[in-house]
Motif scaffolding. Structure first.
Motif, short mmCIF file in Angstrom:
data_model
loop_
_atom_site.label_atom_id
_atom_site.label_comp_id
_atom_site.label_asym_id
_atom_site.label_seq_id
_atom_site.Cartn_x
_atom_site.Cartn_y
_atom_site.Cartn_z
N VAL A 175 0.80 -1.25 -0.08
CA VAL A 175 0.06 -0.13 -0.09
C VAL A 175 0.82 1.14 0.02
O VAL A 175 0.69 2.16 -0.74
CB VAL A 175 -0.96 -0.03 1.12
CG1 VAL A 175 -1.77 1.28 1.43
CG2 VAL A 175 -1.81 -1.09 1.12
N ALA A 176 1.87 1.14 0.73
CA ALA A 176 2.77 2.45 0.84
C ALA A 176 3.51 2.85 -0.31
O ALA A 176 3.80 3.85 -0.61
CB ALA A 176 3.78 2.24 2.01
N HIS A 177 3.80 1.63 -1.23
CA HIS A 177 4.42 1.80 -2.45
C HIS A 177 3.37 2.30 -3.62
O HIS A 177 3.91 2.59 -4.73
CB HIS A 177 5.43 0.91 -2.74
CG HIS A 177 6.43 0.90 -2.11
ND1 HIS A 177 6.71 -0.01 -0.77
CD2 HIS A 177 7.81 1.56 -2.25
CE1 HIS A 177 8.00 0.21 -0.49
NE2 HIS A 177 8.62 0.82 -1.41
N CYS A 185 -7.00 4.13 -9.61
CA CYS A 185 -7.70 2.91 -10.48
C CYS A 185 -7.82 1.50 -9.88
O CYS A 185 -8.91 1.18 -10.16
CB CYS A 185 -6.35 2.79 -11.41
SG CYS A 185 -6.15 3.95 -12.73
N VAL A 186 -7.17 0.97 -8.99
CA VAL A 186 -7.40 -0.23 -8.10
C VAL A 186 -8.77 0.02 -7.44
O VAL A 186 -9.59 -1.09 -7.49
CB VAL A 186 -6.33 -0.53 -7.24
CG1 VAL A 186 -6.68 -1.82 -6.42
CG2 VAL A 186 -5.02 -0.60 -8.23
N LEU A 187 -9.00 1.35 -6.84
CA LEU A 187 -10.29 1.64 -6.17
C LEU A 187 -11.44 1.32 -7.22
O LEU A 187 -12.55 0.68 -6.90
CB LEU A 187 -10.54 2.91 -5.74
CG LEU A 187 -11.58 3.16 -4.76
CD1 LEU A 187 -11.96 2.40 -3.80
CD2 LEU A 187 -11.55 4.68 -4.44
N SER A 201 -14.56 -10.62 3.01
CA SER A 201 -13.97 -9.91 3.94
C SER A 201 -12.69 -9.63 3.29
O SER A 201 -11.94 -8.54 3.67
CB SER A 201 -13.61 -10.86 5.08
OG SER A 201 -14.93 -11.01 6.01
N ALA A 202 -11.98 -10.28 2.51
CA ALA A 202 -10.93 -10.11 1.86
C ALA A 202 -10.72 -8.67 1.06
O ALA A 202 -9.97 -7.81 0.97
CB ALA A 202 -10.38 -11.25 0.88
N GLN A 203 -11.93 -8.63 0.29
CA GLN A 203 -11.93 -7.41 -0.43
C GLN A 203 -12.35 -6.21 0.53
O GLN A 203 -11.97 -5.17 0.00
CB GLN A 203 -13.27 -7.47 -1.53
CG GLN A 203 -13.04 -6.47 -2.57
CD GLN A 203 -14.40 -6.63 -3.56
OE1 GLN A 203 -15.30 -7.11 -3.25
NE2 GLN A 203 -14.00 -6.05 -4.79
N TRP A 206 -9.19 -4.71 1.34
CA TRP A 206 -8.34 -3.96 0.53
C TRP A 206 -9.36 -2.66 0.09
O TRP A 206 -8.63 -1.66 -0.22
CB TRP A 206 -8.57 -4.59 -0.91
CG TRP A 206 -7.26 -5.33 -1.49
CD1 TRP A 206 -7.25 -6.95 -1.10
CD2 TRP A 206 -6.29 -5.20 -1.88
NE1 TRP A 206 -5.80 -7.37 -1.42
CE2 TRP A 206 -5.12 -6.27 -1.81
CE3 TRP A 206 -5.67 -3.84 -1.97
CZ2 TRP A 206 -3.89 -6.04 -2.32
CZ3 TRP A 206 -4.38 -3.55 -2.51
CH2 TRP A 206 -3.48 -4.72 -2.51
N PHE A 207 -10.50 -2.64 0.47
CA PHE A 207 -11.22 -1.33 0.34
C PHE A 207 -10.63 -0.37 1.41
O PHE A 207 -10.45 0.70 1.22
CB PHE A 207 -12.62 -1.71 0.34
CG PHE A 207 -13.57 -1.86 -0.58
CD1 PHE A 207 -13.27 -0.99 -2.05
CD2 PHE A 207 -14.20 -2.98 -1.21
CE1 PHE A 207 -14.04 -1.23 -3.23
CE2 PHE A 207 -14.97 -3.16 -2.06
CZ PHE A 207 -14.81 -2.38 -2.99
#
Length: 270
Positions: A175-177, A185-187, A201-203, A206-207
């Motif tokens: 996440v930091a990189h 874009c990933v959002l 829960s895994a997603q 990420w959210f």
């Protein structure tokens, strides 16, 4: 005489002597053209500017095919499904503190005061590789009668971060990189995947990580994606069978952060 409430200048077509017959009896027929025009103007002044028809719509209820959501766009749910205000305030405070810690960590990385290996992340526009990184293999929801499952990505490409089968969680060094273009874009990808696959829960993790890494102020496009995310979570929440399902708090958390931290207050649970 101009009408000050009109959309523009309004010149009278015919001149009217306003001083004549000011106390005219409207029950008696007009005796002159000037008096007739005075009556027309007086009647027009008494008419409301907006008129709403009083209709009985009960006969249309059986033909309704669209469910109308609440004003903010969230589907109505029982009060027990909504997060208490005290819980929402606590989550927003903890989220704000986490964002500050992430900012400090990224600053130390930039100054090279922390030695953390940089992962080889996919390009921002490479949705397939991001999908395999996050999920390994993403199964899309299928209609009844279709016994085949669809993978969101092919199997013969190499994932740049180890994710054997189950995908990679949003680890801090990943996440930091991520730059802001990658984050937004990933959002967007995850919001599309949420609609296609349902919530896990895994997603949800990420959210949370992507929101923590999302910079303010929001662009109109990102704001639109956040609102769509909150509405999708609301749709899933409304479909839950009872209040004891574990994903309820996770869905409430996303709705809470979008509405209260990112200032989409019309989507908030009151």
């Amino acid at each position: 005489m101009a009408d000050s409430d009109s959309d523009g200048p309004c010149e009278p077509a015919l001149a009217i002597d306003e001083s004549v017959a000011a106390d005219m009896d409207l029950n008696v027929p007009a005796t002159s053209g000037n008096e007739y025009l005075r009556r027309v103007r007086l009647e027009a002044m008494e008419c409301p500017k907006v008129v709403v028809a009083d209709m009985d719509t009960s006969s249309f209820l059986t033909q309704q095919t669209v469910k109308v959501s609440e004003p903010g766009g969230l589907l109505p749910v029982p009060v027990s499904y909504k997060a208490p205000m005290s819980w929402q305030r606590m989550q927003v405070a903890e989220f704000a503190a986490l964002r500050q810690k992430l900012i400090q960590f990224k600053a130390l990385l930039k100054q090279k005061k922390i030695n953390v290996p940089s992962p080889k992340l996919p390009q921002a526009n490479d949705a397939d590789t991001w999908c395999r990184l996050c999920f390994g293999r993403l199964k899309v929801k299928i209609d009844q009668g279709d016994n085949s499952s669809t993978n969101a990505s092919s199997e013969n490409e190499k994932v740049p971060v180890d994710s054997p089968g189950e995908g990679t969680p949003p680890l801090l060094h990943i996440v930091a990189h991520m730059n802001q273009h990658q984050v937004t874009c990933v959002l967007e990808y995850h919001t599309n995947w949420l609609e296609a696959t349902g919530f896990t829960s895994a997603q949800g993790r990420w959210f949370y990580a992507l929101l923590a890494n999302l910079q303010k102020p929001l662009s109109p496009e990102v704001c639109s994606w956040l609102r769509r995310l909150a509405r999708l979570c609301s749709n899933i929440r409304a479909s839950l069978e009872d209040v004891d399902q574990p994903m309820l708090k996770e869905l409430n958390l996303i709705i809470c952060l979008v509405s209260r931290y990112f200032d989409q207050r019309d989507l908030a649970d009151s």
